[in-house]
Design an enzyme around this catalytic site. Sequence first.
Site, mmCIF file in Angstrom:
data_model
loop_
_atom_site.group_PDB
_atom_site.id
_atom_site.type_symbol
_atom_site.label_atom_id
_atom_site.label_comp_id
_atom_site.label_asym_id
_atom_site.label_seq_id
_atom_site.Cartn_x
_atom_site.Cartn_y
_atom_site.Cartn_z
ATOM 1 C CG ASP A 101 -0.234 -0.084 2.546
ATOM 2 O OD1 ASP A 101 0.774 -0.810 2.633
ATOM 3 O OD2 ASP A 101 -0.670 0.581 3.515
ATOM 4 C CD GLU A 149 4.373 0.859 7.026
ATOM 5 O OE1 GLU A 149 5.143 1.159 7.951
ATOM 6 O OE2 GLU A 149 3.954 1.715 6.205
HETATM 7 ZN ZN LIG Z 1 6.614 2.122 4.062
#
Ligand SMILES: [Zn+2]
Length: 425
Positions: free
Chosen positions: A103, A167
């Site tokens: 992401d 994340e």
């Molecule tokens: Zn990162």
Amino acid sequence: MHSSPSIVPSDPGAGAARTDGVPDVDEPAAVAFAQDLVRLRTVNATGATAVEQPAADLVSRLFTAFGWPHEVTEVAPGRPNVVAVVEGGGGPGPTLMFEGHTDVVTEGDPAAWSVDPYGGQIHDGRLWGRGAADMKSGVAAMIYAVRALQQAGPFPGRIVVGVLCDEEGLMLGAKAFAASPTAAGVDGVIVCEPEGYEVCTSARGGIRLRFALHGVMAHGAMPQEGRNPLVAGARVVAALAGAEEWAVRRYGTHPHAGTVTVTPTVLHGGDPDQLNVIPAHAVVGVDVRTVPGTDHAELIGHLRQAAEDAAAGVGVTVGLTVVDDRPAIETDAGHPVVTALVAGHRLVHGSAPPFGAVPGTTDGTILTRDAGLATVVYGPGGKWIAHQKDEYVEVREIGEYARVYAAAARHFLAGSGTRPEGAAA
Ligand SMILES: [Zn+2]
């Protein structure tokens, strides 16, 4: 080749890169894969669905092409972790993990960019776009490093290649992986986030606090009838500066992670169209960053007391919500995963890498906190370019890091946990 451990240059001033002991990485393929990943708009925004799905599909197809057994686990709808376990076929040995996320944060205003944030273009020796540094190049480098090691021949033990989701959000992917049986067997993790050639053995912790200030609503002409939460908010913000000074004295200065910072990020209250009304409520939000050795419970208690004392001066009460609490991380510089990375860096670059700290938190924080794994962060791209406009990575770094990863993996899996000469402390 697989039976001999990497040879570490004994002369720290050698300066010349070595290629012996470094598996041959398919750099053009790694760069092309990084480009393909950047072209997928995997923005982790509030309410977004299927954020990482296209990247997970791409990674899964590559793993299949490589013949790597892997699991695609939906952590949330359309948000899979892709985890491969690559057996070395060279007998028993430890398990090394490479970790990355697919992401990215939003591109913001595309007009502010001088390139297409999702064009995956290469010019001036750089790959441009959102995620080029944070961290699609790291994902490509780690995958092609493992491929290079595998193609060089059997190796002891195994490598877990973890391409995780979320994340940039709540780190759901890392939390799910940490709870999985695969995590239990991992002996060390290299997190491939961009850190500008630093071997980051420490990472700052993070605490997000929300102070709800409860006063008494009143007419602006009769403030004596109310208790003003905005005045309390101003006092709380001022008190937090003093609390930061206390924390710096109390927890000291870490050689890489610096000092505790206490940063007000929200001061909110009242109705912009009701200038003659003292509101009943206000909110102060605070972003606290900590260093290894910080006692989070003690620090939160101190901040709560400072806020309560400040607000009590104007008769306002305080409710505290701990929105997030992530510890600071420190991995021993003598841990085999660190010494292997240092050895790999020396083989490729001819000198020892500097040590550093991750300014924020990474998936590594969760893997250490929840699964007790030793983590070290090291990856292509500048530390400060992440999340900015015109994000880029130097194209040559993708190959460089892949070679370091491959050499480090060979060193680690050979079980050579000795501290290389000349490693910076
Ligand atoms: Zn990162």
